[in-house]
Design an enzyme around this catalytic site. Sequence first.
Site, PDB file in Angstrom:
ATOM      1  N   GLU A 279       0.840  -1.214   0.000  1.00  0.00           N
ATOM      2  CA  GLU A 279       0.000   0.000   0.000  1.00  0.00           C
ATOM      3  C   GLU A 279       0.870   1.257   0.000  1.00  0.00           C
ATOM      4  OE1 GLU A 279      -3.378   0.120  -0.430  1.00  0.00           O
ATOM      5  OE2 GLU A 279      -3.046  -2.010  -0.730  1.00  0.00           O
ATOM      6  N   TRP A 282       1.763   2.047  -3.394  1.00  0.00           N
ATOM      7  CA  TRP A 282       0.741   2.763  -4.176  1.00  0.00           C
ATOM      8  C   TRP A 282       0.997   4.272  -4.100  1.00  0.00           C
ATOM      9  CZ3 TRP A 282      -2.774   1.632  -7.734  1.00  0.00           C
ATOM     10  CH2 TRP A 282      -3.223   0.319  -7.857  1.00  0.00           C
ATOM     11  N   TRP A 311     -20.677  13.166 -18.982  1.00  0.00           N
ATOM     12  CA  TRP A 311     -20.940  13.281 -17.543  1.00  0.00           C
ATOM     13  C   TRP A 311     -22.269  13.992 -17.297  1.00  0.00           C
ATOM     14  CZ3 TRP A 311     -18.015  10.018 -15.238  1.00  0.00           C
ATOM     15  CH2 TRP A 311     -16.681   9.842 -15.569  1.00  0.00           C
ATOM     16  N   ASN A 346     -10.269   3.672   3.372  1.00  0.00           N
ATOM     17  CA  ASN A 346      -9.925   3.438   1.964  1.00  0.00           C
ATOM     18  C   ASN A 346     -11.018   2.701   1.184  1.00  0.00           C
ATOM     19  OD1 ASN A 346      -8.089   3.349  -0.359  1.00  0.00           O
ATOM     20  ND2 ASN A 346      -8.086   1.155   0.045  1.00  0.00           N
ATOM     21  N   TRP A 364     -15.538  12.753 -12.309  1.00  0.00           N
ATOM     22  CA  TRP A 364     -14.651  12.450 -11.180  1.00  0.00           C
ATOM     23  C   TRP A 364     -13.979  13.702 -10.624  1.00  0.00           C
ATOM     24  CZ3 TRP A 364      -9.624  13.864 -12.239  1.00  0.00           C
ATOM     25  CH2 TRP A 364      -9.267  13.969 -13.584  1.00  0.00           C
ATOM     26  N   TRP A 387      -9.224   8.645  -7.512  1.00  0.00           N
ATOM     27  CA  TRP A 387     -10.452   9.019  -8.233  1.00  0.00           C
ATOM     28  C   TRP A 387     -10.446   8.481  -9.650  1.00  0.00           C
ATOM     29  CZ3 TRP A 387     -15.186  10.479  -7.150  1.00  0.00           C
ATOM     30  CH2 TRP A 387     -15.434  10.861  -5.846  1.00  0.00           C
TER      31      TRP A 387
HETATM   32  P1  FAD Z   1      -3.008   2.455   5.489  1.00  0.00           P
HETATM   33  O1  FAD Z   1      -3.950   1.415   4.996  1.00  0.00           O
HETATM   34  O2  FAD Z   1      -2.418   2.290   6.809  1.00  0.00           O
HETATM   35  O3  FAD Z   1      -1.852   2.581   4.386  1.00  0.00           O
HETATM   36  C1  FAD Z   1      -0.585   3.170   4.710  1.00  0.00           C
HETATM   37  C2  FAD Z   1      -0.282   4.308   3.784  1.00  0.00           C
HETATM   38  O4  FAD Z   1      -0.152   3.836   2.456  1.00  0.00           O
HETATM   39  C3  FAD Z   1      -1.349   5.378   3.726  1.00  0.00           C
HETATM   40  O5  FAD Z   1      -1.242   6.284   4.801  1.00  0.00           O
HETATM   41  C4  FAD Z   1      -1.056   6.014   2.374  1.00  0.00           C
HETATM   42  O6  FAD Z   1       0.007   6.949   2.457  1.00  0.00           O
HETATM   43  C5  FAD Z   1      -0.593   4.839   1.549  1.00  0.00           C
HETATM   44  N1  FAD Z   1      -1.719   4.309   0.783  1.00  0.00           N
HETATM   45  C6  FAD Z   1      -2.570   3.327   1.141  1.00  0.00           C
HETATM   46  N2  FAD Z   1      -3.446   3.083   0.151  1.00  0.00           N
HETATM   47  C7  FAD Z   1      -3.151   3.939  -0.844  1.00  0.00           C
HETATM   48  C8  FAD Z   1      -3.689   4.188  -2.132  1.00  0.00           C
HETATM   49  N3  FAD Z   1      -4.720   3.489  -2.627  1.00  0.00           N
HETATM   50  N4  FAD Z   1      -3.148   5.174  -2.882  1.00  0.00           N
HETATM   51  C9  FAD Z   1      -2.088   5.886  -2.438  1.00  0.00           C
HETATM   52  N5  FAD Z   1      -1.530   5.697  -1.220  1.00  0.00           N
HETATM   53  C10 FAD Z   1      -2.047   4.739  -0.439  1.00  0.00           C
HETATM   54  N6  FAD Z   1      -4.563   8.895   0.211  1.00  0.00           N
HETATM   55  C11 FAD Z   1      -3.989  10.027   0.630  1.00  0.00           C
HETATM   56  O7  FAD Z   1      -2.966   9.970   1.343  1.00  0.00           O
HETATM   57  N7  FAD Z   1      -4.500  11.247   0.275  1.00  0.00           N
HETATM   58  C12 FAD Z   1      -5.615  11.377  -0.511  1.00  0.00           C
HETATM   59  O8  FAD Z   1      -6.023  12.488  -0.836  1.00  0.00           O
HETATM   60  C13 FAD Z   1      -6.249  10.180  -0.940  1.00  0.00           C
HETATM   61  N8  FAD Z   1      -7.395  10.235  -1.674  1.00  0.00           N
HETATM   62  C14 FAD Z   1      -7.963   9.066  -2.121  1.00  0.00           C
HETATM   63  C15 FAD Z   1      -9.120   9.140  -2.932  1.00  0.00           C
HETATM   64  C16 FAD Z   1      -9.705   7.977  -3.405  1.00  0.00           C
HETATM   65  C17 FAD Z   1     -10.937   8.067  -4.282  1.00  0.00           C
HETATM   66  C18 FAD Z   1      -9.153   6.721  -3.079  1.00  0.00           C
HETATM   67  C19 FAD Z   1      -9.791   5.452  -3.580  1.00  0.00           C
HETATM   68  C20 FAD Z   1      -8.027   6.637  -2.269  1.00  0.00           C
HETATM   69  C21 FAD Z   1      -7.418   7.800  -1.784  1.00  0.00           C
HETATM   70  N9  FAD Z   1      -6.271   7.754  -0.949  1.00  0.00           N
HETATM   71  C22 FAD Z   1      -5.677   8.926  -0.548  1.00  0.00           C
HETATM   72  C23 FAD Z   1      -5.624   6.465  -0.631  1.00  0.00           C
HETATM   73  C24 FAD Z   1      -6.082   5.790   0.676  1.00  0.00           C
HETATM   74  O9  FAD Z   1      -7.476   5.760   0.736  1.00  0.00           O
HETATM   75  C25 FAD Z   1      -5.543   6.487   1.924  1.00  0.00           C
HETATM   76  O10 FAD Z   1      -4.158   6.695   1.798  1.00  0.00           O
HETATM   77  C26 FAD Z   1      -5.777   5.618   3.169  1.00  0.00           C
HETATM   78  O11 FAD Z   1      -7.158   5.389   3.335  1.00  0.00           O
HETATM   79  C27 FAD Z   1      -5.212   6.333   4.376  1.00  0.00           C
HETATM   80  O12 FAD Z   1      -5.457   5.594   5.539  1.00  0.00           O
HETATM   81  P2  FAD Z   1      -4.279   4.924   6.359  1.00  0.00           P
HETATM   82  O13 FAD Z   1      -3.200   5.922   6.588  1.00  0.00           O
HETATM   83  O14 FAD Z   1      -4.888   4.292   7.548  1.00  0.00           O
HETATM   84  O15 FAD Z   1      -3.757   3.854   5.322  1.00  0.00           O
END
Ligand code: FAD
Length: 472
Positions: A279, A282, A311, A346, A364, A387
Amino acid sequence: MSRTLVWFRSDLRVRDNPALFHSAAKNEVVAVYCLCPDQWLEHNDSPNKLWFWMQNLNQLEQSLNKLGIPLVIIQPDRFENCAKQLLELAQNLKCDGISYNNEHGLNEEHRDLCVEQLFRKKNLECQRFTDQTLITPGQLLNGKGEYFKVFTPFRKALYRTIEPHQIQPLPVPEKQKSVLLPEVEKVDYKDLFSPAEAISQRWPAGEEEAGDRLKAFIELHAIDYKKLRDYPAIDATSTLSPYLVSGVISLRQCFYAALQANNGELDSGNDGLQCWMSELIWREFYKHILHGFPRLSKGQAFITETERLPWSQNNKTFNAWCNGETGFPLVDAAMKQLVNTGWMHNRLRMVTAMFLTKNLMIDWRLGEAFFMQHLIDGDLSANNGGWQWSASTGTDAAPYFRMFNPVSQSEKFDASGQFIRQWLPQLKEQGNKEIHAPWQYDIHDIDYPTPIIDHKLSREKVLSAFKALKQP
Ligand code: FAD
């Protein structure tokens, strides 16, 4: 001794900060931060996020002071004028150069280049460091010398390239002799924004807090991360995203902690830790993509042909989505979580984003902006990536026919309705079966809307819109 201006941006920390560490190892350091309201506006940054950043800036100022490093705050009248004002400051403070950690995004990269060129023109040093990613964007390419457009091959190539033992966070620099600066105007930045109380309690500022969260996550939750991370009622994820986005903690620190717990293994060992590292990748992937495809910073679709999607312009359904009044409990509960806490789980970011773009067929870009206006972890690369992934207009695109059903997602990931009950108290008394789709049961007297769309019909509509793109 030479003096360097260290410019802090999205790296609000003294631990593992390459620009700070390497400058302080050679020279005396003065720190600077630019307050740029027009940059905040451009990114649609939420008051939650800005408040969080100001609190962290304040914590950073205190940590720097303990190291004998003064922090100067400047307010360029315009984002483009950062370079000129930084140069003026460097000259006034008799600095021999500037150093900073690279940021990504079209405007940021252009601004950073202008700073570098201006300083060099004046025979001042400019040192830049890779910080937000494990590998500098542009340096990890596929066999054809192009940017990876799909996540899994990107991650595999990255794992082949990095040596786990090389991921070593840098220490805090040594204390320097206090620097006496000419009188500079003090800027009161700390109270520029005031969030709701629930938000300030939920997101304490500072490197200590971020470090504690990381430690607790690795010790208590990482092992079960793969199994539990999709269930929004369970605290199974790290909640480190706001700290990573503001750079209060670095990607390296997180990766290092996970590697330590996984005996230095990247893609073997504990599956929870492996999944969490993936993650984190990502996050890295979307930074590379943002750098490699500047059109994303201009609000354009990654898959260009999807610009032709028709859209919907329906404000009523858009507002229902924003207000958590769509009649689909999981979607509505998620939107309430976002607006009330500045954060959304997420799985629910994917559910709500697909609902907006696929069921309501709303652009979007509107959802992306609404998220930014509320998220405490708003980040151009991850938000845009998430998005566009959900809308099937982006990298690694979910095939356009993959579309979440909000009711089955609810039954699967919030089976007992615990998350829905937390955010929609009017559904509190509903049974575990009824709570996911109350309109399907003979329930009266609840103050809850009926669904604003029919899932099946809207699915057919979006599928034919995507199919039409394939036609010449
Ligand atoms: P954990 O599950 O603990 O993951 C650890 C770290 O990995 C996160 O803090 C983040 O930095 C990174 N990460 C995890 N999943 C993703 C992912 N899919 N994409 C990129 N990085 C990821 N993340 C943001 O940091 N900022 C945003 O503005 C953002 N907008 C999002 C919008 C959409 C529509 C979607 C589907 C995802 C988005 N995310 C965003 C990714 C993800 O949802 C969040 O990083 C995550 O929910 C943060 O929670 P956590 O720190 O507990 O994550």
